[in-house]
Design a protein around this motif. Structure first.
Motif, PDB file in Angstrom:
ATOM      1  N   MET A 134       0.842  -1.176   0.000  1.00  0.00           N
ATOM      2  CA  MET A 134       0.000   0.000   0.000  1.00  0.00           C
ATOM      3  C   MET A 134       0.889   1.242   0.000  1.00  0.00           C
ATOM      4  SD  MET A 134      -2.987   0.794   2.704  1.00  0.00           S
ATOM      5  CE  MET A 134      -3.794   2.329   2.758  1.00  0.00           C
ATOM      6  N   PRO A 135       0.638   2.206  -0.942  1.00  0.00           N
ATOM      7  CA  PRO A 135       1.484   3.400  -0.998  1.00  0.00           C
ATOM      8  C   PRO A 135       1.285   4.275   0.235  1.00  0.00           C
ATOM      9  CG  PRO A 135      -0.322   3.529  -2.599  1.00  0.00           C
ATOM     10  CD  PRO A 135      -0.387   2.171  -1.960  1.00  0.00           C
ATOM     11  N   ALA A 136       2.332   4.999   0.547  1.00  0.00           N
ATOM     12  CA  ALA A 136       2.269   5.911   1.697  1.00  0.00           C
ATOM     13  C   ALA A 136       1.288   7.042   1.404  1.00  0.00           C
ATOM     14  CB  ALA A 136       3.656   6.472   1.977  1.00  0.00           C
ATOM     15  N   ALA A 137       0.649   7.541   2.445  1.00  0.00           N
ATOM     16  CA  ALA A 137      -0.263   8.670   2.295  1.00  0.00           C
ATOM     17  C   ALA A 137       0.515   9.887   1.818  1.00  0.00           C
ATOM     18  CB  ALA A 137      -0.951   8.966   3.621  1.00  0.00           C
ATOM     19  N   ILE A 138      -0.116  10.695   0.982  1.00  0.00           N
ATOM     20  CA  ILE A 138       0.522  11.894   0.466  1.00  0.00           C
ATOM     21  C   ILE A 138       0.173  13.066   1.379  1.00  0.00           C
ATOM     22  CG2 ILE A 138       0.585  13.519  -1.458  1.00  0.00           C
ATOM     23  CD1 ILE A 138      -0.019  11.129  -3.297  1.00  0.00           C
ATOM     24  N   ASP A 139       1.180  13.781   1.800  1.00  0.00           N
ATOM     25  CA  ASP A 139       1.007  14.962   2.634  1.00  0.00           C
ATOM     26  C   ASP A 139       0.778  16.153   1.697  1.00  0.00           C
ATOM     27  OD1 ASP A 139       1.465  17.351   4.060  1.00  0.00           O
ATOM     28  OD2 ASP A 139       2.888  16.380   5.404  1.00  0.00           O
ATOM     29  N   PHE A 140      -0.473  16.627   1.636  1.00  0.00           N
ATOM     30  CA  PHE A 140      -0.827  17.707   0.712  1.00  0.00           C
ATOM     31  C   PHE A 140       0.026  18.949   0.948  1.00  0.00           C
ATOM     32  CE2 PHE A 140      -3.106  21.680  -0.077  1.00  0.00           C
ATOM     33  CZ  PHE A 140      -3.220  21.602  -1.463  1.00  0.00           C
ATOM     34  N   GLU A 141       0.203  19.355   2.200  1.00  0.00           N
ATOM     35  CA  GLU A 141       0.969  20.568   2.489  1.00  0.00           C
ATOM     36  C   GLU A 141       2.402  20.457   1.970  1.00  0.00           C
ATOM     37  OE1 GLU A 141       0.018  23.506   3.890  1.00  0.00           O
ATOM     38  OE2 GLU A 141      -2.055  22.848   4.144  1.00  0.00           O
ATOM     39  N   GLN A 142       3.011  19.284   2.184  1.00  0.00           N
ATOM     40  CA  GLN A 142       4.383  19.088   1.719  1.00  0.00           C
ATOM     41  C   GLN A 142       4.439  19.153   0.194  1.00  0.00           C
ATOM     42  OE1 GLN A 142       6.161  15.431   3.052  1.00  0.00           O
ATOM     43  NE2 GLN A 142       8.086  15.838   2.032  1.00  0.00           N
ATOM     44  N   LEU A 143       3.500  18.503  -0.467  1.00  0.00           N
ATOM     45  CA  LEU A 143       3.439  18.511  -1.926  1.00  0.00           C
ATOM     46  C   LEU A 143       3.232  19.929  -2.446  1.00  0.00           C
ATOM     47  CD1 LEU A 143       3.131  17.073  -4.712  1.00  0.00           C
ATOM     48  CD2 LEU A 143       0.696  16.921  -4.188  1.00  0.00           C
ATOM     49  N   ALA A 144       2.239  20.622  -1.909  1.00  0.00           N
ATOM     50  CA  ALA A 144       1.908  21.963  -2.381  1.00  0.00           C
ATOM     51  C   ALA A 144       3.038  22.960  -2.114  1.00  0.00           C
ATOM     52  CB  ALA A 144       0.617  22.439  -1.735  1.00  0.00           C
ATOM     53  N   ASP A 145       3.772  22.777  -1.020  1.00  0.00           N
ATOM     54  CA  ASP A 145       4.892  23.662  -0.716  1.00  0.00           C
ATOM     55  C   ASP A 145       6.079  23.408  -1.640  1.00  0.00           C
ATOM     56  OD1 ASP A 145       3.437  24.818   1.309  1.00  0.00           O
ATOM     57  OD2 ASP A 145       4.609  23.943   2.943  1.00  0.00           O
ATOM     58  N   ALA A 146       6.245  22.169  -2.079  1.00  0.00           N
ATOM     59  CA  ALA A 146       7.409  21.791  -2.880  1.00  0.00           C
ATOM     60  C   ALA A 146       7.221  22.012  -4.377  1.00  0.00           C
ATOM     61  CB  ALA A 146       7.742  20.319  -2.626  1.00  0.00           C
ATOM     62  N   ILE A 147       5.994  21.974  -4.846  1.00  0.00           N
ATOM     63  CA  ILE A 147       5.723  22.027  -6.279  1.00  0.00           C
ATOM     64  C   ILE A 147       6.070  23.400  -6.848  1.00  0.00           C
ATOM     65  CG2 ILE A 147       3.309  22.745  -6.179  1.00  0.00           C
ATOM     66  CD1 ILE A 147       2.777  20.454  -8.243  1.00  0.00           C
ATOM     67  N   GLY A 148       6.520  23.428  -8.093  1.00  0.00           N
ATOM     68  CA  GLY A 148       6.921  24.681  -8.730  1.00  0.00           C
ATOM     69  C   GLY A 148       5.771  25.513  -9.260  1.00  0.00           C
ATOM     70  N   ASP A 149       4.631  24.900  -9.475  1.00  0.00           N
ATOM     71  CA  ASP A 149       3.461  25.627  -9.976  1.00  0.00           C
ATOM     72  C   ASP A 149       2.672  26.210  -8.816  1.00  0.00           C
ATOM     73  OD1 ASP A 149       4.068  24.936 -12.599  1.00  0.00           O
ATOM     74  OD2 ASP A 149       2.701  23.226 -12.624  1.00  0.00           O
ATOM     75  N   ALA A 150       2.032  27.346  -9.078  1.00  0.00           N
ATOM     76  CA  ALA A 150       1.178  27.961  -8.061  1.00  0.00           C
ATOM     77  C   ALA A 150      -0.082  27.117  -7.900  1.00  0.00           C
ATOM     78  CB  ALA A 150       0.800  29.376  -8.477  1.00  0.00           C
ATOM     79  N   ILE A 151      -0.501  26.930  -6.669  1.00  0.00           N
ATOM     80  CA  ILE A 151      -1.776  26.277  -6.367  1.00  0.00           C
ATOM     81  C   ILE A 151      -2.607  27.301  -5.608  1.00  0.00           C
ATOM     82  CG2 ILE A 151      -2.965  24.416  -5.156  1.00  0.00           C
ATOM     83  CD1 ILE A 151      -0.412  22.732  -5.480  1.00  0.00           C
ATOM     84  N   ILE A 152      -3.746  27.644  -6.201  1.00  0.00           N
ATOM     85  CA  ILE A 152      -4.638  28.632  -5.604  1.00  0.00           C
ATOM     86  C   ILE A 152      -6.015  28.000  -5.496  1.00  0.00           C
ATOM     87  CG2 ILE A 152      -5.676  30.922  -5.838  1.00  0.00           C
ATOM     88  CD1 ILE A 152      -3.220  31.609  -7.671  1.00  0.00           C
ATOM     89  N   ILE A 153      -6.573  28.030  -4.295  1.00  0.00           N
ATOM     90  CA  ILE A 153      -7.920  27.510  -4.083  1.00  0.00           C
ATOM     91  C   ILE A 153      -8.804  28.682  -3.684  1.00  0.00           C
ATOM     92  CG2 ILE A 153      -9.390  25.970  -2.724  1.00  0.00           C
ATOM     93  CD1 ILE A 153      -6.957  24.125  -2.358  1.00  0.00           C
ATOM     94  N   SER A 154      -9.969  28.751  -4.326  1.00  0.00           N
ATOM     95  CA  SER A 154     -10.942  29.783  -3.965  1.00  0.00           C
ATOM     96  C   SER A 154     -12.266  29.108  -3.652  1.00  0.00           C
ATOM     97  CB  SER A 154     -11.091  30.804  -5.085  1.00  0.00           C
ATOM     98  OG  SER A 154     -11.406  30.178  -6.306  1.00  0.00           O
ATOM     99  N   ASP A 155     -13.029  29.739  -2.763  1.00  0.00           N
ATOM    100  CA  ASP A 155     -14.315  29.172  -2.359  1.00  0.00           C
ATOM    101  C   ASP A 155     -15.400  29.535  -3.371  1.00  0.00           C
ATOM    102  OD1 ASP A 155     -15.033  31.832  -1.799  1.00  0.00           O
ATOM    103  OD2 ASP A 155     -14.890  31.575   0.377  1.00  0.00           O
ATOM    104  N   ALA A 156     -16.625  29.155  -3.085  1.00  0.00           N
ATOM    105  CA  ALA A 156     -17.729  29.362  -4.025  1.00  0.00           C
ATOM    106  C   ALA A 156     -17.932  30.833  -4.364  1.00  0.00           C
ATOM    107  CB  ALA A 156     -19.011  28.755  -3.459  1.00  0.00           C
ATOM    108  N   ALA A 157     -17.584  31.719  -3.441  1.00  0.00           N
ATOM    109  CA  ALA A 157     -17.739  33.157  -3.682  1.00  0.00           C
ATOM    110  C   ALA A 157     -16.542  33.758  -4.435  1.00  0.00           C
ATOM    111  CB  ALA A 157     -17.926  33.888  -2.354  1.00  0.00           C
ATOM    112  N   GLY A 158     -15.466  32.983  -4.579  1.00  0.00           N
ATOM    113  CA  GLY A 158     -14.280  33.489  -5.264  1.00  0.00           C
ATOM    114  C   GLY A 158     -13.231  34.052  -4.334  1.00  0.00           C
TER     115      GLY A 158
END
Length: 148
Positions: free
Chosen positions: A1-25
């Motif tokens: 079974m693969p190890a769980a992915i830590d989203f924060e670690q992935l998002a901090d390390a990745i070179g592309d911007a990750i932007i999340i907005s809610d339903a209101a923007g």
């Protein structure tokens, strides 16, 4: 079974911007690459609208599409790369490319959008210069043909 992915670690390390907005923007997530790309710190961006990075002339069209997506639960940019102008904190024009994914809550309701964004300003400028050069060469060739 693969190890769980830590989203924060992935998002901090990745070179592309990750932007999340809610339903209101309103921006609810802003990774370090977004800070590098647009110049706003996470604290400056969180809770603000996407108008931070959208050129003023394009905001009406953006929000029309955003609200339509929230109402219908459908976007055509999940698989297609969207290339648009953007602006950074200093007002500098950028050319960005991004895809989006719709985010859903526990009951399946649409709660927001995540965008994965890449700065393509340098590539866009290179393409523009190449197109200009091709046009110049074609014009020169046509002029030579007419003189022959």
């Amino acid at each position: 079974m693969p190890a769980a992915i830590d989203f924060e670690q992935l998002a901090d390390a990745i070179g592309d911007a990750i932007i999340i907005s809610d339903a209101a923007g309103d921006i609810t997530y802003w990774n370090p690459a977004a800070t590098r790309m647009f110049g706003y710190t996470q604290n400056e961006a969180l809770g603000k609208t996407l108008d931070l990075i959208i050129p003023e002339r394009l905001r009406g069209r953006h929000w029309e599409g955003y609200h339509k997506t929230m109402a219908t639960g459908q976007t055509r940019y999940g698989n297609d790369v969207l290339r648009v102008p953007a602006v950074d904190k200093d007002g500098r024009a950028l050319s960005i490319a991004f895809t989006v994914a719709l985010l859903h809550g526990a009951q399946g309701e649409l709660t927001g959008i995540v965008a994965v964004v890449r700065d393509e300003t340098a590539r866009f400028q290179e393409e523009r210069n190449l197109r200009k050069r091709v046009t110049e060469l074609e014009t020169r060739l046509q002029t030579q043909d007419q003189q022959s």
